[in-house]
Each structure stands twice: as structure tokens, then as C-alpha cells.
Design a protein around this motif. Structure first.
Motif, PDB file in Angstrom:
ATOM      1  N   ARG A  94       0.845  -1.205   0.000  1.00 16.46           N
ATOM      2  CA  ARG A  94       0.000   0.000   0.000  1.00 16.46           C
ATOM      3  C   ARG A  94       0.875   1.247   0.000  1.00 16.46           C
ATOM      4  O   ARG A  94       1.784   1.362   0.828  1.00 16.46           O
ATOM      5  N   SER A  98      -6.452   2.876   1.441  1.00 14.37           N
ATOM      6  CA  SER A  98      -7.734   2.646   0.778  1.00 14.37           C
ATOM      7  C   SER A  98      -8.235   1.266   1.198  1.00 14.37           C
ATOM      8  O   SER A  98      -7.522   0.514   1.874  1.00 14.37           O
ATOM      9  N   GLY A  99      -9.448   0.931   0.817  1.00 15.54           N
ATOM     10  CA  GLY A  99      -9.976  -0.416   0.996  1.00 15.54           C
ATOM     11  C   GLY A  99      -9.955  -0.900   2.426  1.00 15.54           C
ATOM     12  O   GLY A  99     -10.296  -0.160   3.354  1.00 15.54           O
ATOM     13  N   GLU A 109      -9.361   7.387   3.902  1.00 13.45           N
ATOM     14  CA  GLU A 109      -9.122   7.024   2.493  1.00 13.45           C
ATOM     15  C   GLU A 109      -8.297   8.126   1.826  1.00 13.45           C
ATOM     16  O   GLU A 109      -8.580   9.319   2.006  1.00 13.45           O
ATOM     17  N   CYS A 204      -4.970  -4.422  -8.525  1.00 13.80           N
ATOM     18  CA  CYS A 204      -4.353  -3.137  -8.123  1.00 13.80           C
ATOM     19  C   CYS A 204      -5.447  -2.091  -7.922  1.00 13.80           C
ATOM     20  O   CYS A 204      -6.503  -2.177  -8.532  1.00 13.80           O
ATOM     21  N   ARG A 205      -5.149  -1.079  -7.114  1.00 14.13           N
ATOM     22  CA  ARG A 205      -5.973   0.143  -7.156  1.00 14.13           C
ATOM     23  C   ARG A 205      -5.194   1.171  -7.966  1.00 14.13           C
ATOM     24  O   ARG A 205      -4.042   1.480  -7.628  1.00 14.13           O
ATOM     25  N   TRP A 207      -5.540   4.971  -9.680  1.00 13.68           N
ATOM     26  CA  TRP A 207      -6.336   6.209  -9.769  1.00 13.68           C
ATOM     27  C   TRP A 207      -5.689   7.142 -10.779  1.00 13.68           C
ATOM     28  O   TRP A 207      -4.448   7.278 -10.806  1.00 13.68           O
ATOM     29  N   LYS A 214     -11.196   6.263 -10.383  1.00 15.30           N
ATOM     30  CA  LYS A 214     -10.753   4.878 -10.199  1.00 15.30           C
ATOM     31  C   LYS A 214     -10.795   4.143 -11.537  1.00 15.30           C
ATOM     32  O   LYS A 214     -11.810   4.195 -12.242  1.00 15.30           O
ATOM     33  N   ASP A 216      -9.977   0.744 -11.826  1.00 13.12           N
ATOM     34  CA  ASP A 216      -9.692  -0.631 -11.393  1.00 13.12           C
ATOM     35  C   ASP A 216     -10.953  -1.321 -10.902  1.00 13.12           C
ATOM     36  O   ASP A 216     -12.055  -0.803 -11.046  1.00 13.12           O
ATOM     37  N   ASP A 218     -12.364  -1.563  -8.174  1.00 14.14           N
ATOM     38  CA  ASP A 218     -13.261  -0.833  -7.277  1.00 14.14           C
ATOM     39  C   ASP A 218     -14.497  -0.316  -8.032  1.00 14.14           C
ATOM     40  O   ASP A 218     -15.540  -0.104  -7.420  1.00 14.14           O
TER      41      ASP A 218
END
Ligand code: 5GP
Length: 263
Positions: A94, A98-99, A109, A204-205, A207, A214, A216, A218
Motif C-alpha cells: 500500500r 484505501s480499501g 481514504e 491493483c488500485r 487512480w 478509479k 480498477d 473498485d
């Protein structure tokens, strides 16, 4: 390379044997799942994009000296990979909170972390992939101290490389999950740790650097819509979308099409 029997079917991929005992085929499905399988759907074209994005990222990492299981892409949905015994740990990195981190520790976040945070989760759907410590890993012999030392080093290096790669195309790498396996190196006659599984917008995230939009999974988890458009945007910025659009899809049981946005 002959495709043999199905060895394993996961939520997003299938592994098939081949006529070479050291190699298997990884097939990317369109299935999307979240929240321990409670949310399920098909996202048409996702498997094709993840196959290509993961190929691109693992090839880039290999060029920087990271050992991976990737051998070559076979077609739109399949890649040839080295057979590996998967270490039953998800390695999470990370850079920005997030998450699950925000839920577990109450961190806001979007908080930029002082330095990359490594987390270990046991790969176990029934237990919902719980966070575990290194002590758990050593005590239950999921991996040795030497293996984790090597993996931690590789993981931080992978993070550095991917942050730079994505920054160059206007994307912030928020966090990601990777897996490792032990794979036989025929030439050296030793078992070695290799980066396995996939790296894609599923894992992956990502942005957008300016808008923080986003790009991804999400989009699926949070019902944001335009899931495939997010994945396509990542592929387009990596410079691989035109190539996907020009290749005829093979090996589908029924005809499908991927829709691409007109510029
Ligand atoms: P989180 O723990 O916040 O849910 O996830 C952290 C990062 O790891 C996110 O980028 C997420 O996509 C990825 N990740 C964690 N667990 C899994 C998993 O079981 N499957 C996939 N595809 N990605 C995961």
C-alpha cells in the motif's frame, strides 16, 4: 504446445496442464467477484484486457530483473507460464490508504503513507483472506524466513518499478496484491521464487493522477459503472489497446466482441 486437462479453476482464472511438465496455461475469464464471492458478475472483455495488461507488466518487471512465471502470451485469453507451487500468502503493498486498511484501522481514504506498507494475508476464501503476521507465516511454515526476506525485497522493488511505470502514464498506484510461487529452474537445477498469478486492474488500485478517478476493480466493488472502460483506459495508456483491437479473438466457445470507445 498442447493444452491438457484443467488443473485448477479460481474465481478469475483457470490453469491447464501442457505436454511440458514444467509449463502450464493460464486462462483469464471474464468473471468478476468481490466480497468473498458474495458479489458476482461477468464483465465482458475483462479477461482479454487482464491477460494483455498482466503480460505487459510482468514483462516490464522481468526486464528490470524480477523473476516471474510468465513465458509468453498464447492468444487473447491465455498465456504460457512456468508451473509453480503457490505460497499461500497474498502480499499486499500500500502506498495510499484505501480499501480494507481504512476499515480495519480507521485511516482516512487517500492518506499518503510515509513509506510503502507491506501486509500479508492468508489465501483462504472461507476465512476471508485474514491478515497474518510474519510470525504466523513462520510458525505454520507457509514460507521460510529466507523466502520472506527475499520476497519482501522483490515486492518493494516491484512497487518502485510499478509506481514509476504508472506515474509515466498519469496513474497513481494506490495499492496492489501479488502472489509468489516456487518454480523449478531446469537450467540451474534449483527451485526458485518467482512472481506468479497476475498484475492487472483486478489486483491493483489505480487512480487517475489528476482526477483520482478509479480505473480498477473498485468500479465493480463499489458499483461505479463503466468497469471495462476503466480497464481499457489503463490498457490504452500503456499503449497496448490498439494491438488488442487488431487481434482476432480465438478459443471462445461463443462469438463475443469487445467494444472500444471512438476517440
Ligand atoms: P484490500 O485489502 O484493501 O481489499 O486490497 C488491497 C489491494 O489488494 C487492492 O488493490 C486489491 O485489489 C488487492 N487484493 C486484495 N485481496 C485480493 C484478492 O483476493 N483478489 C484480488 N484480485 N485482489 C486482491
Amino acid at each position: 504446445m498442447n493444452k491438457g486437462k484443467k488443473l485448477y479453476e479460481g474465481k478469475a482464472k483457470i490453469i491447464y496442464s501442457t505436454n511440458d511438465k514444467y509449463l502450464v496455461i493460464q486462462h483469464f475469464k471474464d468473471d468478476a467477484t468481490a466480497f468473498n464471492n458474495l458479489k458476482k458478475s461477468k464483465v465482458e472483455g475483462k479477461g482479454v484486457l487482464n491477460n494483455r495488461i498482466s503480460e505487459y507488466l510482468l514483462t516490464s518487471l522481468a526486464q528490470s530483473g524480477i523473476k516471474t512465471h510468465f513465458v509468453k502470451r498464447l492468444n487473447m485469453r491465455e498465456q504460457l507460464i512456468r508451473r509453480a507451487e503457490i505460497i499461500p500468502i497474498e502480499f499486499i503493498v500500500r502506498n495510499v490508504a484505501s480499501g480494507s486498511l481504512t476499515k480495519r484501522l480507521g485511516v482516512a481514504e487517500g492518506t499518503v503513507l510515509n513509506k510503502p506498507l507491506l501486509e500479508y494475508c492468508l489465501k483462504n476464501d472461507e476465512l476471508q483472506d485474514p491478515v497474518v503476521s510474519k510470525e504466523h507465516i513462520f510458525n505454520f511454515e507457509w514460507a521460510t524466513k529466507e523466502e520472506i526476506k527475499q520476497i519482501d525485497k522483490m515486492t518493494l522493488r516491484i512497487n518502485d518499478i510499478l509506481i514509476g511505470l504508472f506515474r509515466g502514464i498519469g496513474i497513481k498506484l494506490i495499492d496492489f496484491k501479488i502472489e509468489y510461487g516456487k518454480s523449478w529452474n531446469k537450467d540451474k537445477g534449483v527451485n526458485e521464487i518467482v512472481l506468479a498469478d497476475e498484475i492487472s486492474p483486478d489486483t491493483c488500485r489505480l487512480w487517475d493522477s489528476k482526477t483520482e478517478k478509479k480505473l480498477d476493480k473498485d468500479r465493480f466493488r463499489k458499483d461505479l459503472g463503466n468497469i471495462i472502460e476503466g480497464y481499457q483506459e489503463v490498457a490504452r495508456r500503456l499503449g497496448i489497446l490498439p494491438e488488442i483491437a487488431n487481434v482476432k479473438e480465438v478459443n471462445f466457445s461463443k462469438p463475443r466482441s469487445i467494444k472500444f470507445k471512438k476517440k
